[in-house]
Each structure stands twice: as C-alpha cells, then as structure tokens.
Design a protein around this motif. Structure first.
Motif, short mmCIF file in Angstrom:
data_model
loop_
_atom_site.label_atom_id
_atom_site.label_comp_id
_atom_site.label_asym_id
_atom_site.label_seq_id
_atom_site.Cartn_x
_atom_site.Cartn_y
_atom_site.Cartn_z
N ILE A 177 12.50 5.62 5.79
CA ILE A 177 12.76 6.96 5.58
C ILE A 177 14.43 6.90 4.99
N ALA A 178 15.05 6.20 5.82
CA ALA A 178 16.82 6.27 5.59
C ALA A 178 16.75 5.77 4.20
N ASN A 179 16.18 4.98 3.61
CA ASN A 179 16.23 4.35 2.35
C ASN A 179 15.54 4.79 1.15
N VAL A 180 14.94 6.19 1.34
CA VAL A 180 14.10 6.51 0.57
C VAL A 180 14.71 6.93 -1.02
N ASP A 181 15.79 6.88 -0.85
CA ASP A 181 16.72 7.11 -2.32
C ASP A 181 17.36 5.95 -2.63
N THR A 182 17.34 4.97 -1.89
CA THR A 182 18.27 3.69 -2.31
C THR A 182 17.62 2.86 -3.18
N PRO A 183 18.31 2.66 -4.42
CA PRO A 183 17.64 1.98 -5.82
C PRO A 183 17.40 0.37 -5.21
N ASN A 184 16.19 0.14 -5.90
CA ASN A 184 15.70 -1.21 -5.56
C ASN A 184 15.25 -1.64 -4.16
N TYR A 185 15.04 -0.71 -3.31
CA TYR A 185 14.80 -0.93 -1.96
C TYR A 185 13.23 -1.23 -1.72
N SER A 186 12.83 -2.00 -1.14
CA SER A 186 11.36 -2.40 -1.02
C SER A 186 11.04 -2.01 0.35
N ALA A 187 9.99 -1.03 0.42
CA ALA A 187 9.52 -0.51 1.56
C ALA A 187 9.14 -1.73 2.46
N LYS A 188 9.08 -1.37 4.04
CA LYS A 188 8.60 -2.62 4.92
C LYS A 188 7.59 -1.94 5.82
N LYS A 189 6.91 -2.84 6.38
CA LYS A 189 5.57 -2.53 7.31
C LYS A 189 5.71 -3.34 8.51
N THR A 190 5.24 -3.02 9.61
CA THR A 190 5.25 -3.75 10.72
C THR A 190 3.81 -4.16 10.85
N VAL A 191 3.61 -5.56 11.09
CA VAL A 191 2.27 -6.05 11.06
C VAL A 191 2.42 -6.86 12.17
N PHE A 192 0.96 -6.52 13.04
CA PHE A 192 0.88 -7.13 14.14
C PHE A 192 0.04 -8.47 14.19
N ASN A 193 -0.02 -9.58 15.23
CA ASN A 193 -0.67 -10.66 15.26
C ASN A 193 -2.14 -10.79 14.66
N HIS A 194 -2.96 -9.92 15.17
CA HIS A 194 -4.17 -9.85 14.43
C HIS A 194 -4.30 -9.65 13.03
N GLU A 195 -3.40 -8.95 12.32
CA GLU A 195 -3.41 -8.86 10.97
C GLU A 195 -3.05 -10.07 10.39
N LEU A 196 -1.88 -10.57 10.87
CA LEU A 196 -1.19 -11.88 10.51
C LEU A 196 -2.17 -13.02 10.49
N ASN A 197 -2.87 -13.00 11.51
CA ASN A 197 -3.86 -14.31 11.66
C ASN A 197 -4.87 -14.10 10.69
N GLN A 198 -5.47 -13.00 10.56
CA GLN A 198 -6.62 -12.63 9.48
C GLN A 198 -5.89 -13.17 8.03
N ALA A 199 -4.76 -12.82 7.80
CA ALA A 199 -4.13 -12.98 6.34
C ALA A 199 -4.30 -14.43 6.30
N MET A 232 3.35 1.85 -5.54
CA MET A 232 4.03 1.92 -6.62
C MET A 232 5.56 2.10 -6.52
N TYR A 233 6.28 1.52 -7.60
CA TYR A 233 7.76 1.82 -7.50
C TYR A 233 8.12 3.21 -8.24
N ASN A 234 9.10 3.76 -7.92
CA ASN A 234 9.81 4.80 -8.57
C ASN A 234 10.58 4.24 -9.93
N HIS A 235 11.11 5.20 -10.44
CA HIS A 235 12.10 4.69 -11.71
C HIS A 235 13.26 4.12 -11.18
N ASN A 236 13.59 4.07 -9.80
CA ASN A 236 14.94 3.44 -9.62
C ASN A 236 14.46 2.07 -8.77
N GLY A 237 13.28 1.87 -8.97
CA GLY A 237 12.78 0.51 -8.45
C GLY A 237 12.66 0.55 -6.69
N ASN A 238 12.32 1.73 -6.32
CA ASN A 238 12.44 1.72 -4.85
C ASN A 238 10.60 2.34 -4.66
#
Length: 133
Positions: free
Chosen positions: A30-52, A87-93
């Motif tokens: 949220i703090a980086n919503v307008d930061t150019p070229n920022y890639s959003a992150k997500k928190t992944v838990f052990n069972h999801e990582l193991n499955q992947a 999807m990425y916005n026009h500023n790469g975010n």
C-alpha cells in the motif's frame, strides 16, 4: 506438563507471526502504490511453498535413506515473494489498491480471531488457578 508451551499455543503463536508478516507485506504494498516499477509482494506459507516446489521438484531415485532428497529449503516461517499474476500499470507498478485493502481487512479479522483464541486459553488457565473468578 507445560501449560504455556503446548502444541495449541505454539500453533496460535505461529499463526499470529504469520498474520503479522502478512500485515507488514500488505502495508508495504500500500505504501508503494504509486512507486514506479514496484512489484507487489505477497506472503506465502509453508504448505503453499511445498505444493509449488512439489510441482517443479526434480524427482530422483535415492538408493539410501541417508541420501539427501532433492528440493528447496523447507521452512515453517512465512516467505515474502513477488506477486506475478497481476497486470502492471503504465508506470510499471502492479499494486492493486482494492486487492490490498481487501487482503488487509481479511488479515485483520484473522489476526483478531487468533488473539481472541489465545486470550480465551489464558483466561481458562487464570480461572483454573483461582485468579479469574
């Protein structure tokens, strides 16, 4: 008998740590919503990582039980990874503020429920000790 370090309390503690990590990740997005070229992150838990990892793991024949298995690092800690399915916005975010605010609300509800569960367990201990009435 360990009344504080039992498996249920440890599970609740780990779940609270996970919701805290997720909260930090969402807040960072949220703090980086307008930061150019920022890639959003997500928190992944052990069972999801193991499955992947199981889907991409190299299968190998082990001739001895002492041999190490092929695979990545296994951890009970939540991991923060880049979100690639947006999807990425026009500023790469690629931060979607609506998605982040929804995730923030869900995470807060989960966190509050875990705190209530832990408080209930400690209240029962206090009553059993004769201090809660």
């Amino acid at each position: 008998m360990d009344i504080f370090g039992n498996s249920t309390n440890q599970l609740l503690e780990n779940a609270l740590k996970a919701t805290t990590t997720r909260q930090k990740t969402i807040a960072h997005n949220i703090a980086n919503v307008d930061t150019p070229n920022y890639s959003a992150k997500k928190t992944v838990f052990n069972h999801e990582l193991n499955q992947a990892m199981d889907n991409e793991r190299l299968q190998a024949h082990r001739t001895n039980e002492g041999h190490l298995s092929f695979g990545g690092i296994r951890s009970d800690e939540p991991q923060v990874v880049k979100r690639n399915n947006t999807m990425y916005n026009h500023n790469g975010n690629n931060v979607d503020i609506d998605h982040e605010m929804t995730a923030l609300s869900k995470n807060q509800i989960n966190h509050n429920a875990l705190v209530d569960q832990l408080n209930g367990r400690f209240n029962k201990i206090q009553i059993a000790l004769g201090q809660g009435r």
